[in-house]
Design a protein around this motif. Structure first.
Motif, PDB file in Angstrom:
ATOM      1  N   ALA A 107      16.673  -4.588  44.571  1.00  0.00           N
ATOM      2  CA  ALA A 107      16.571  -3.163  44.908  1.00  0.00           C
ATOM      3  C   ALA A 107      17.914  -2.470  44.733  1.00  0.00           C
ATOM      4  O   ALA A 107      17.983  -1.367  44.173  1.00  0.00           O
ATOM      5  N   ALA A 108      18.982  -3.096  45.199  1.00  0.00           N
ATOM      6  CA  ALA A 108      20.309  -2.488  45.079  1.00  0.00           C
ATOM      7  C   ALA A 108      20.678  -2.294  43.617  1.00  0.00           C
ATOM      8  O   ALA A 108      21.162  -1.228  43.219  1.00  0.00           O
ATOM      9  N   GLU A 109      20.435  -3.308  42.809  1.00  0.00           N
ATOM     10  CA  GLU A 109      20.806  -3.226  41.401  1.00  0.00           C
ATOM     11  C   GLU A 109      19.910  -2.259  40.628  1.00  0.00           C
ATOM     12  O   GLU A 109      20.360  -1.593  39.697  1.00  0.00           O
ATOM     13  N   GLY A 110      18.650  -2.143  41.032  1.00  0.00           N
ATOM     14  CA  GLY A 110      17.775  -1.139  40.427  1.00  0.00           C
ATOM     15  C   GLY A 110      18.247   0.272  40.751  1.00  0.00           C
ATOM     16  O   GLY A 110      18.249   1.159  39.892  1.00  0.00           O
ATOM     17  N   LEU A 111      18.680   0.478  41.988  1.00  0.00           N
ATOM     18  CA  LEU A 111      19.224   1.791  42.371  1.00  0.00           C
ATOM     19  C   LEU A 111      20.518   2.083  41.613  1.00  0.00           C
ATOM     20  O   LEU A 111      20.737   3.220  41.179  1.00  0.00           O
ATOM     21  N   LEU A 112      21.341   1.079  41.468  1.00  0.00           N
ATOM     22  CA  LEU A 112      22.583   1.285  40.720  1.00  0.00           C
ATOM     23  C   LEU A 112      22.275   1.735  39.294  1.00  0.00           C
ATOM     24  O   LEU A 112      22.965   2.604  38.758  1.00  0.00           O
ATOM     25  N   PHE A 156      15.487   3.464  57.341  1.00  0.00           N
ATOM     26  CA  PHE A 156      16.219   4.121  56.262  1.00  0.00           C
ATOM     27  C   PHE A 156      16.088   5.636  56.386  1.00  0.00           C
ATOM     28  O   PHE A 156      17.087   6.371  56.322  1.00  0.00           O
ATOM     29  N   ALA A 157      14.862   6.113  56.585  1.00  0.00           N
ATOM     30  CA  ALA A 157      14.623   7.552  56.720  1.00  0.00           C
ATOM     31  C   ALA A 157      15.379   8.119  57.917  1.00  0.00           C
ATOM     32  O   ALA A 157      15.964   9.210  57.837  1.00  0.00           O
ATOM     33  N   SER A 182      19.397  11.618  59.957  1.00  0.00           N
ATOM     34  CA  SER A 182      20.399  11.871  61.003  1.00  0.00           C
ATOM     35  C   SER A 182      21.799  12.110  60.439  1.00  0.00           C
ATOM     36  O   SER A 182      22.689  12.528  61.164  1.00  0.00           O
ATOM     37  N   GLY A 183      21.980  11.826  59.166  1.00  0.00           N
ATOM     38  CA  GLY A 183      23.308  11.971  58.566  1.00  0.00           C
ATOM     39  C   GLY A 183      24.172  10.728  58.698  1.00  0.00           C
ATOM     40  O   GLY A 183      25.300  10.694  58.211  1.00  0.00           O
ATOM     41  N   LYS A 184      23.666   9.694  59.354  1.00  0.00           N
ATOM     42  CA  LYS A 184      24.428   8.444  59.470  1.00  0.00           C
ATOM     43  C   LYS A 184      24.590   7.760  58.126  1.00  0.00           C
ATOM     44  O   LYS A 184      25.533   7.006  57.915  1.00  0.00           O
ATOM     45  N   LEU A 185      23.662   8.008  57.224  1.00  0.00           N
ATOM     46  CA  LEU A 185      23.741   7.480  55.867  1.00  0.00           C
ATOM     47  C   LEU A 185      23.742   8.660  54.903  1.00  0.00           C
ATOM     48  O   LEU A 185      22.757   9.387  54.813  1.00  0.00           O
ATOM     49  N   ASP A 186      24.854   8.831  54.216  1.00  0.00           N
ATOM     50  CA  ASP A 186      24.996   9.908  53.230  1.00  0.00           C
ATOM     51  C   ASP A 186      24.802   9.299  51.848  1.00  0.00           C
ATOM     52  O   ASP A 186      25.699   8.638  51.310  1.00  0.00           O
ATOM     53  N   GLU A 234      26.880  -1.827  50.044  1.00  0.00           N
ATOM     54  CA  GLU A 234      26.339  -0.867  51.018  1.00  0.00           C
ATOM     55  C   GLU A 234      24.822  -0.796  50.945  1.00  0.00           C
ATOM     56  O   GLU A 234      24.146  -0.717  51.970  1.00  0.00           O
ATOM     57  N   ILE A 235      24.291  -0.805  49.744  1.00  0.00           N
ATOM     58  CA  ILE A 235      22.833  -0.733  49.591  1.00  0.00           C
ATOM     59  C   ILE A 235      22.185  -1.995  50.152  1.00  0.00           C
ATOM     60  O   ILE A 235      21.209  -1.928  50.905  1.00  0.00           O
ATOM     61  N   VAL A 236      22.740  -3.151  49.821  1.00  0.00           N
ATOM     62  CA  VAL A 236      22.189  -4.419  50.308  1.00  0.00           C
ATOM     63  C   VAL A 236      22.254  -4.491  51.833  1.00  0.00           C
ATOM     64  O   VAL A 236      21.414  -5.134  52.466  1.00  0.00           O
ATOM     65  N   ALA A 237      23.207  -3.803  52.435  1.00  0.00           N
ATOM     66  CA  ALA A 237      23.326  -3.794  53.898  1.00  0.00           C
ATOM     67  C   ALA A 237      22.181  -3.029  54.569  1.00  0.00           C
ATOM     68  O   ALA A 237      21.938  -3.194  55.764  1.00  0.00           O
TER      69      ALA A 237
END
Length: 167
Positions: free
Chosen positions: A103-108, A65-66, A71-75, A92-95
């Motif tokens: 985790a995705a829903e917590g971030l949302l 993830f880091a 690298s800018g591949k994930l904005d 996208e988060i789940v991917a």
């Protein structure tokens, strides 16, 4: 920072999450006092993260993830774009490796999107404390109870489950 902290909350206690965050800061943060940048984390090996942060299987997910963010591949700012649907951002988060539905829903939720529940074992237990019933139907019961809140159903659930934390 929020995404990493959410990653660290999966499948563990709050105390374990806090420990992982503290150890990550000590390992890679500026002077051991600030949350590390994606580039700081990306420079570490998975083994170093595993040993220093003691985050188990999350180490590889964190490193990847880091690297993608640095690298800018994930904005990450694309996840904040409210013109995009929550379903699209969630997918996208789940991917991302290590980021499941919780985790995705917590971030949302952090991003101001409340149309998902971010269900975990604590939320399910708390729900059954407040609304007794069969554990096998907890998720369906939650969906029925909070459906009337529409796009804010996840927020309604969260506020209800944490009601004792509020004055």
């Amino acid at each position: 920072e929020d995404a990493v902290k959410i990653l660290f909350t999966t499948n563990c206690t709050w105390a374990a999450t806090r420990g992982m965050v503290s150890r990550l800061i000590a390992l890679a943060g500026a002077g051991g006092r600030a949350f590390p940048t994606p580039a700081d984390v990306a420079r570490l090996s998975t083994a170093r993260i595993e040993r220093g942060v003691r985050c188990g299987y999350r180490a590889e997910a964190l490193r990847l993830f880091a690297k993608r963010v640095a690298s800018g591949k994930l904005d990450l700012s694309t996840w904040e774009d409210m013109r995009r649907s929550s379903d699209e951002v969630r997918a996208e988060i789940v991917a991302e490796r290590g980021f499941g539905p919780y985790a995705a829903e917590g971030l949302l939720r952090i991003l101001g999107r409340h149309d998902f529940y971010a269900l975990d074992s604590w939320t399910r237990q708390q729900y059954r404390r407040f609304y007794p019933g069969p554990a096998a139907s907890t998720d369906r019961a939650i969906a029925r109870r909070y459906a009337r809140f529409g796009a804010h159903r996840g927020l309604a659930l969260w506020l209800d489950m944490t009601r004792r934390w509020h004055a």
